[in-house]
Every structure is written in structure tokens, then in C-alpha cells.
Design an enzyme around this catalytic site. Structure first.
Site, PDB file in Angstrom:
ATOM      1  N   HIS A  25       0.070   7.640  -4.818  1.00  0.00           N
ATOM      2  CA  HIS A  25       1.048   6.423  -4.530  1.00  0.00           C
ATOM      3  C   HIS A  25       2.525   6.923  -4.323  1.00  0.00           C
ATOM      4  O   HIS A  25       3.451   5.919  -3.607  1.00  0.00           O
ATOM      5  CB  HIS A  25       1.194   5.464  -5.807  1.00  0.00           C
ATOM      6  CG  HIS A  25       0.943   4.026  -5.296  1.00  0.00           C
ATOM      7  ND1 HIS A  25       0.362   3.611  -3.931  1.00  0.00           N
ATOM      8  CD2 HIS A  25       1.286   2.982  -6.042  1.00  0.00           C
ATOM      9  CE1 HIS A  25       0.446   2.318  -4.199  1.00  0.00           C
ATOM     10  NE2 HIS A  25       0.713   1.849  -5.272  1.00  0.00           N
ATOM     11  N   ASN A  79       5.810  -2.573  -6.585  1.00  0.00           N
ATOM     12  CA  ASN A  79       5.904  -4.024  -6.435  1.00  0.00           C
ATOM     13  C   ASN A  79       7.077  -4.739  -6.234  1.00  0.00           C
ATOM     14  O   ASN A  79       7.343  -5.984  -5.901  1.00  0.00           O
ATOM     15  CB  ASN A  79       4.853  -4.766  -7.425  1.00  0.00           C
ATOM     16  CG  ASN A  79       5.578  -4.801  -8.857  1.00  0.00           C
ATOM     17  OD1 ASN A  79       6.272  -3.661  -9.051  1.00  0.00           O
ATOM     18  ND2 ASN A  79       4.753  -5.412  -9.561  1.00  0.00           N
ATOM     19  N   ASP A 104       1.604   5.661   1.137  1.00  0.00           N
ATOM     20  CA  ASP A 104       0.078   5.889   1.076  1.00  0.00           C
ATOM     21  C   ASP A 104      -0.768   4.957   1.760  1.00  0.00           C
ATOM     22  O   ASP A 104      -0.481   3.699   1.695  1.00  0.00           O
ATOM     23  CB  ASP A 104      -0.226   6.215  -0.390  1.00  0.00           C
ATOM     24  CG  ASP A 104      -0.022   5.003  -1.233  1.00  0.00           C
ATOM     25  OD1 ASP A 104       0.949   4.412  -1.307  1.00  0.00           O
ATOM     26  OD2 ASP A 104      -0.924   4.473  -1.701  1.00  0.00           O
ATOM     27  N   ASN A 125       1.042  -2.974  -2.430  1.00  0.00           N
ATOM     28  CA  ASN A 125       2.201  -3.894  -3.140  1.00  0.00           C
ATOM     29  C   ASN A 125       3.563  -3.688  -2.544  1.00  0.00           C
ATOM     30  O   ASN A 125       4.146  -4.718  -2.859  1.00  0.00           O
ATOM     31  CB  ASN A 125       1.993  -3.829  -4.709  1.00  0.00           C
ATOM     32  CG  ASN A 125       0.764  -4.223  -5.413  1.00  0.00           C
ATOM     33  OD1 ASN A 125       0.258  -5.326  -4.784  1.00  0.00           O
ATOM     34  ND2 ASN A 125       0.083  -3.644  -6.374  1.00  0.00           N
TER      35      ASN A 125
END
Length: 200
Positions: A25, A79, A104, A125
Site C-alpha cells: 500500500h 484514507n 498501488d 481509500n
């Protein structure tokens, strides 16, 4: 506000802290650090809630330094990325057509890179936060393919796992290619860079 007409803001997405540093991520952050290293630039804290580096990207004919660009990664969890991105765009006077977000991507095979303008967030997100904060989905993305999770593994758990140690050399090549794609966007323009990447 600093007016930087036609200057690119390149944002790498990820999560803060050593716990997440080598996660799939965090591909966006990893790529941004590589770009900064190649450009000899260093990041410093910005009041927008991000780390920022001003860099010359690539080379122009005659060996002159390439165009100036702003490299940044939010100092927040994925997020909440949009707040910092919105503040940086305001501060530097950057429009959505000169925002490039590196992230990603589960829906692309590992080691595959794709440049995309606009469209949905695919459940990401960080992208969702940016779209909400800047009021549009019409910005540019460099999608860093990590592939789907194996078996029945949860997607969230998969992207929060580290890049496999046995494949780190291969991933380092992909990071270098992603940095090259960013250089092409800054020096050639988005459409030409996209054509070059997708026909390579």
C-alpha cells in the site's frame, strides 16, 4: 500561494510510520522517495500536512536540468490523504490536470504500470479521499500494479503486507520504471508519456 503555472504536483500515497514502510500500500511513497533520490532532492515538512521536495526532473537537451516539479506525500493515513493534497494544490496553484497521484493498484498485474486520467477510484481509500477533497475525479494517476491477493486472503490485509523479500530486486526495477514514467510525464506531457508507457 505560490503560482507555478504548468508545474506538476506529484503525490505518492501510503501510510506513515515504520510499521507500514514496506507495505504494498506504500508503493506511491516508495516511488516518490526514488524520484527524489534520483533528482538529489530531500523532503521537508510542509504546513499543508505533507512532506514536500522541490525537484528538477530529468534532463533537457544540452544536459540542462529538467523542469521543476513538486514531490509530496501526505503525513496522514491513506484514507485522509485528500486534505493535504487539496491544501498543496491551493498553496502551489496547481490545477487537477497537473496533479499526478502514484498509488498501488490491485486490478493490475504485479510489476505493470499504467497512466490514467480520471475515472473511478476502484475502492482505493486514498484516491477516494483526494476526489472528495478536491471536488473532482479528473486528475492523473500512475497505477502501480501489485495484483490480487492470493487465495481467499482479504484485500485490505494483502495491501498492508510487505513486498516479498525474495522479489525485492524485481520490485526495485519496477520502482525505477515508475520513476521513469514520472520523468516522462513532467518532461514530455501526460499524453505522450502515457503512449510511451503503454506501448513499451
Amino acid at each position: 500561494m505560490q503560482e507555478t503555472a504548468n508545474q506538476w504536483l506529484i503525490v505518492g500515497l501510503g501510510n506513515p510510520g515504520s510499521k507500514y514502510e514496506n507495505n504494498l500500500h506504500n508503493a506511491g511513497r516508495i516511488v516518490l522517495h526514488a524520484v527524489a533520490d534520483y533528482a538529489g532532492a530531500s523532503f521537508s515538512k510542509h504546513r499543508a500536512g505533507a512532506y514536500v521536495a522541490n525537484a528538477r526532473i530529468g534532463m533537457l537537451p544540452g544536459g540542462r536540468p529538467g523542469p521543476a516539479a513538486i514531490l509530496a506525500y501526505p503525513d496522514s493515513y491513506m484514507n485522509l490523504s485528500g486534505h493535504a493534497v487539496s491544501k498543496l494544490m491551493q498553496f502551489y496553484g496547481v490545477k487537477p490536470d497537473h496533479l499526478l497521484v502514484v498509488h498501488d493498484e490491485l486490478d493490475i498485474e504485479p510489476h505493470t504500470l499504467r497512466l490514467k486520467r480520471g475515472g473511478g477510484e476502484g475502492g482505493h481509500n486514498g484516491l477516494r479521499s483526494i476526489s472528495q477533497s478536491i471536488g473532482t475525479k479528473d486528475y492523473n494517476r500512475l497505477r502501480f500494479g501489485v495484483g490480487r491477493p492470493p487465495g481467499r486472503m482479504d484485500a485490505a490485509a494483502f495491501v498492508l503486507s510487505d513486498f516479498p523479500k525474495k522479489d525485492l530486486d524485481e520490485w526495485a526495477v519496477t520502482v525505477r520504471l515508475a520513476a521513469d514514467a514520472i520523468e516522462d510525464v513532467v518532461t514530455l506531457g501526460f499524453e505522450q508519456a502515457q503512449q510511451k508507457l503503454h506501448t513499451a
